[in-house]
Scaffold this motif. Structure first.
Motif, PDB file in Angstrom:
ATOM      1  N   UNK A  54       1.165  -1.148   0.131  1.00  0.00           N
ATOM      2  CA  UNK A  54      -0.323  -0.023  -0.156  1.00  0.00           C
ATOM      3  C   UNK A  54       0.588   1.492   0.008  1.00  0.00           C
ATOM      4  N   UNK A  55       2.002   1.268  -0.049  1.00  0.00           N
ATOM      5  CA  UNK A  55       3.256   2.342  -0.052  1.00  0.00           C
ATOM      6  C   UNK A  55       3.382   2.921   1.256  1.00  0.00           C
ATOM      7  N   UNK A  56       2.825   2.021   1.841  1.00  0.00           N
ATOM      8  CA  UNK A  56       2.919   3.069   3.947  1.00  0.00           C
ATOM      9  C   UNK A  56       4.697   3.453   3.769  1.00  0.00           C
ATOM     10  N   UNK A  57       5.447   2.728   2.860  1.00  0.00           N
ATOM     11  CA  UNK A  57       6.975   3.284   3.402  1.00  0.00           C
ATOM     12  C   UNK A  57       7.204   2.627   2.040  1.00  0.00           C
ATOM     13  N   UNK A  58       9.045   3.145   2.092  1.00  0.00           N
ATOM     14  CA  UNK A  58       9.533   2.152   0.601  1.00  0.00           C
ATOM     15  C   UNK A  58       9.563   3.022  -0.675  1.00  0.00           C
ATOM     16  N   UNK A  59       8.627   3.921  -0.621  1.00  0.00           N
ATOM     17  CA  UNK A  59       8.937   4.610  -2.298  1.00  0.00           C
ATOM     18  C   UNK A  59       9.467   5.511  -2.660  1.00  0.00           C
ATOM     19  N   UNK A  60      11.252   5.649  -2.039  1.00  0.00           N
ATOM     20  CA  UNK A  60      12.200   5.751  -2.213  1.00  0.00           C
ATOM     21  C   UNK A  60      12.765   4.948  -3.040  1.00  0.00           C
ATOM     22  N   UNK A 164     -11.241  -7.072 -21.228  1.00  0.00           N
ATOM     23  CA  UNK A 164      -9.857  -7.709 -19.724  1.00  0.00           C
ATOM     24  C   UNK A 164     -10.310  -6.500 -18.346  1.00  0.00           C
ATOM     25  N   UNK A 165     -10.340  -7.319 -18.032  1.00  0.00           N
ATOM     26  CA  UNK A 165     -10.792  -5.937 -16.427  1.00  0.00           C
ATOM     27  C   UNK A 165      -9.808  -6.692 -15.564  1.00  0.00           C
ATOM     28  N   UNK A 166      -9.937  -6.015 -14.692  1.00  0.00           N
ATOM     29  CA  UNK A 166      -9.290  -6.350 -13.101  1.00  0.00           C
ATOM     30  C   UNK A 166      -7.595  -6.933 -13.083  1.00  0.00           C
ATOM     31  N   UNK A 167      -6.905  -5.801 -14.276  1.00  0.00           N
ATOM     32  CA  UNK A 167      -5.202  -6.172 -13.675  1.00  0.00           C
ATOM     33  C   UNK A 167      -4.715  -6.103 -12.934  1.00  0.00           C
ATOM     34  N   UNK A 168      -4.850  -4.371 -12.229  1.00  0.00           N
ATOM     35  CA  UNK A 168      -4.793  -3.875 -10.881  1.00  0.00           C
ATOM     36  C   UNK A 168      -3.087  -4.490 -10.990  1.00  0.00           C
ATOM     37  N   UNK A 169      -2.651  -3.481 -12.074  1.00  0.00           N
ATOM     38  CA  UNK A 169      -0.958  -3.165 -12.408  1.00  0.00           C
ATOM     39  C   UNK A 169      -0.716  -2.789 -11.017  1.00  0.00           C
ATOM     40  N   UNK A 201      -3.443  -0.222  -9.275  1.00  0.00           N
ATOM     41  CA  UNK A 201      -3.291   0.680  -8.002  1.00  0.00           C
ATOM     42  C   UNK A 201      -2.000   1.765  -7.632  1.00  0.00           C
ATOM     43  N   UNK A 202      -2.448   2.413  -7.335  1.00  0.00           N
ATOM     44  CA  UNK A 202      -1.583   3.238  -6.628  1.00  0.00           C
ATOM     45  C   UNK A 202      -1.507   4.498  -7.854  1.00  0.00           C
ATOM     46  N   UNK A 203      -0.224   5.246  -7.611  1.00  0.00           N
ATOM     47  CA  UNK A 203      -0.493   6.420  -8.209  1.00  0.00           C
ATOM     48  C   UNK A 203       0.234   6.349  -9.650  1.00  0.00           C
ATOM     49  N   UNK A 204      -0.256   7.181 -10.702  1.00  0.00           N
ATOM     50  CA  UNK A 204       0.275   6.726 -11.964  1.00  0.00           C
ATOM     51  C   UNK A 204       1.745   7.732 -11.987  1.00  0.00           C
ATOM     52  N   UNK A 205       2.363   8.264 -11.799  1.00  0.00           N
ATOM     53  CA  UNK A 205       3.563   8.671 -11.843  1.00  0.00           C
ATOM     54  C   UNK A 205       4.710   7.280 -10.967  1.00  0.00           C
ATOM     55  N   UNK A 206       3.870   7.100 -10.579  1.00  0.00           N
ATOM     56  CA  UNK A 206       4.850   5.898  -9.765  1.00  0.00           C
ATOM     57  C   UNK A 206       4.736   4.123 -10.542  1.00  0.00           C
ATOM     58  N   UNK A 207       3.444   4.373 -10.903  1.00  0.00           N
ATOM     59  CA  UNK A 207       2.932   2.510 -11.618  1.00  0.00           C
ATOM     60  C   UNK A 207       2.245   3.061 -12.757  1.00  0.00           C
ATOM     61  N   UNK A 226     -13.041   2.029 -20.060  1.00  0.00           N
ATOM     62  CA  UNK A 226     -13.610   2.692 -18.475  1.00  0.00           C
ATOM     63  C   UNK A 226     -13.442   2.479 -17.409  1.00  0.00           C
ATOM     64  N   UNK A 227     -13.727   3.242 -16.205  1.00  0.00           N
ATOM     65  CA  UNK A 227     -12.993   3.073 -15.678  1.00  0.00           C
ATOM     66  C   UNK A 227     -13.757   2.042 -14.817  1.00  0.00           C
ATOM     67  N   UNK A 228     -13.101   1.503 -13.052  1.00  0.00           N
ATOM     68  CA  UNK A 228     -12.918   0.915 -12.341  1.00  0.00           C
ATOM     69  C   UNK A 228     -12.997   1.353 -10.677  1.00  0.00           C
ATOM     70  N   UNK A 229     -13.202   1.130 -10.019  1.00  0.00           N
ATOM     71  CA  UNK A 229     -13.076   2.098  -8.772  1.00  0.00           C
ATOM     72  C   UNK A 229     -11.836   2.221  -8.001  1.00  0.00           C
ATOM     73  N   UNK A 230     -10.872   1.030  -8.490  1.00  0.00           N
ATOM     74  CA  UNK A 230      -9.860   1.300  -8.568  1.00  0.00           C
ATOM     75  C   UNK A 230      -9.360   2.696  -9.097  1.00  0.00           C
ATOM     76  N   UNK A 231      -9.758   3.003  -9.809  1.00  0.00           N
ATOM     77  CA  UNK A 231      -9.182   4.214 -10.457  1.00  0.00           C
ATOM     78  C   UNK A 231      -9.426   5.652  -9.927  1.00  0.00           C
ATOM     79  N   UNK A 232     -10.939   4.940  -9.216  1.00  0.00           N
ATOM     80  CA  UNK A 232     -11.828   5.986  -8.419  1.00  0.00           C
ATOM     81  C   UNK A 232     -10.842   6.662  -7.047  1.00  0.00           C
ATOM     82  N   UNK A 233     -10.373   5.951  -6.713  1.00  0.00           N
ATOM     83  CA  UNK A 233      -9.884   6.206  -4.871  1.00  0.00           C
ATOM     84  C   UNK A 233      -8.965   7.003  -4.996  1.00  0.00           C
TER      85      UNK A 233
END
Length: 381
Positions: A54-60, A164-169, A201-207, A226-233
Motif C-alpha cells: 500500500x506504499x506505506x514505506x519504501x517509495x524512495x 479485459x478487466x481487473x489487471x491491478x498492475x 493500483x496506486x499513483x500514475x506517476x509511480x506505476x 472505462x474506469x473501475x472503482x480503483x481508478x476512483x480511489x
C-alpha cells in the motif's frame, strides 16, 4: 484514506497477528524460549511487507526494487485468510476442552497435544493453499461465450469482443504481467477490445509504466476503456490521462459508433459508481442519442450498474469487479454486493457478462477462482 482512518484496519490486522502468534508460538507450549521470539520476528517482518503493497514505506526505492517485498506481503494477506479459517476453530475446540475438562488443570495436556498438532498443520495448509493460489493466478485462461441477438446487423455477425478487466498492475504486478495479458489478448485476434476498469493500483506517476505494454493492443474495431472503482480511489484524473496517452480512449459517460460493412453498432461506457464530480457515472449521458432498437454494448465496471439502464435497449453489458471471489470461500460474500459472481447472466432485462478478471486485487493469489479473459462472439439470430 486518511492516516487516521488507516489506523483502524492496521490495528485490526495487528491484533489478528497477535492471535496468530499466540496460536502458533504460545498455545502449543513448545518448551523453547526462543520460539515465541522467532515467530514474533517473522510475523513483524511480514506485517511490514503487507504495508509496502500500500506504499506505506519504501517509495524512495523503485517499484522493481520493492516488488518482491510487496508481493510477499500481499501473498501473506491471502495466507492470513486461511490461517483465520483454520486457527479460529482450533482455538474454539481448545477453549471447549478447557471448559469441559473442569479439573484443576482444565485439560492442559489435551489442549497442549491439540495445539501442537493442529497449529503447525493449519499453518502448513495455509501456506500450501497460498502456493497453489499463486500458480492458479499466474495462468489466466480464455473463456469463450456466444451472445445472439436479432438486433445485431448481419455485417457484425461473428464479431469477437475481448473483455479485459481487473489487471491491478502496480506494486505487486509489473509491466511483465501486463505484457502477458496483451499477448493473450492478441492471440485471440479479437475485433474489439473493451477494458472495463481496475487496470491499476496506486499513483500514475509511480506505476504508470507498468501499463506501457497496453500501447500495443490492436483490434480492427478499436480498443476502448472505462474506469473501475480503483481508478476512483486515488489519482483518477492522472490515470484517465495515462490510459489515453497509451492510445486507449476512455468512455467517460459517452458512446461511440462502430462501423463495419456499412452497418453500425454502439459501444457506450460509464464511469464506475464510486466516482464523484466529473467522474460520477451518468448512464443518461452515455446513452444519449443511442437508438434502443439498435445493438448496444455497454461497458460498466460493476455488474449492478446494469440496474441503471433497465429498459434502455442495452443488448450486452461488459463488467468485472467481482474477481469471482478471488479467494475461496469469499465468493459466497459477493452476492451481498453484486447481483452475479461471474459468467453470463441477466440482471433485469440486461444480459451481463461478468469477468473474474485477468489479475486480482492485492495478492497475486487466486484460489478456486481462476483468472480469465472472456471472449464473446456476437451472433445475429
Amino acid at each position: 484514506m486518511s492516516a487516521l482512518a488507516a489506523l483502524v484496519p492496521i490495528g485490526v490486522f495487528a491484533t489478528f497477528l497477535v492471535f496468530v502468534w499466540h496460536r502458533l508460538a504460545v498455545a502449543p507450549r513448545w518448551g523453547r524460549r526462543w520460539v515465541p521470539w522467532l515467530v514474533a520476528v517473522v510475523l513483524a517482518a511480514l506485517f511490514a511487507a503487507v504495508l509496502e503493497q500500500f506504499d506505506v514505506w519504501g517509495e524512495q526505492w523503485s517499484p522493481a526494487t520493492m516488488r518482491p517485498v510487496a508481493w510477499t506481503g500481499a501473498a501473506f494477506l491471502a495466507t492470513c485468510l486461511y490461517l483465520f479459517l483454520g486457527l479460529v476453530p482450533v482455538a474454539l475446540v481448545s477453549g471447549a476442552v478447557w471448559v469441559l475438562r473442569w479439573r484443576h488443570d482444565h485439560g492442559a495436556a489435551g489442549r497442549r497435544r491439540l495445539n501442537r498438532v493442529m497449529s503447525p498443520l493449519v499453518a502448513a495448509l495455509a501456506v500450501g493453499v497460498t502456493g497453489y493460489g499463486a500458480w492458479e493466478a499466474a495462468h489466466p485462461s480464455v473463456t469463450e461465450y456466444t451472445v445472439t441477438s436479432p438486433e445485431l446487423p448481419a455485417a457484425f455477425d461473428g464479431t469477437r469482443v475481448a473483455l479485459v478487466t481487473d489487471m491491478h498492475a502496480g506494486a505487486v504486478r509489473s509491466a511483465a504481467f501486463t505484457r502477458g495479458v496483451v499477448d493473450l489478448v492478441e492471440a485471440q485476434r479479437p475485433d474489439l477490445v473493451v477494458v472495463a476498469g481496475d487496470l491499476e493500483d496506486g499513483y500514475a506517476a509511480r506505476y504508470g509504466p507498468e501499463l506501457a505494454p497496453l500501447r500495443d493492443l490492436r483490434a480492427p474495431l478499436g480498443v476502448f476503456a472505462t474506469t473501475g472503482n480503483h481508478e476512483m480511489y486515488r489519482d483518477t484524473a492522472n490515470w484517465v490521462r495515462a490510459f489515453e496517452d497509451l492510445g486507449i480512449p476512455v468512455l467517460k459517460n459517452r458512446s461511440v459508433r462502430l462501423e463495419r460493412g456499412g452497418a453500425e453498432i454502439t459501444l457506450a461506457g460509464v464511469h464506475d459508481r464510486e466516482g464523484k464530480g466529473e467522474f460520477a457515472p451518468d448512464p443518461d449521458a452515455a446513452l444519449a442519442g443511442v437508438d434502443p432498437a439498435g445493438f448496444t454494448l455497454y461497458a460498466a465496471h460493476q455488474p449492478r450498474q446494469a440496474r441503471d439502464v433497465a429498459g434502455r435497449g442495452v443488448d450486452l453489458q461488459l463488467s468485472g469487479h467481482t474477481h469471482g471471489g478471488q479467494l475461496w470461500p469469499l465468493h459466497y460474500l459477493v452476492p451481498l454486493q453484486q447481483p452475479v459472481v461471474d459468467g453470463l447472466h441477466d440482471v433485469g432485462d440486461v444480459p451481463v457478462l461478468t469477468s473474474r478478471g485477468v489479475g486480482g486485487w492485492g495478492p497475486a493469489i487466486r484460489v478456486l477462482a481462476p483468472p480469465e479473459l472472456p471472449v464473446v462472439t456476437l451472433r445475429r439470430g
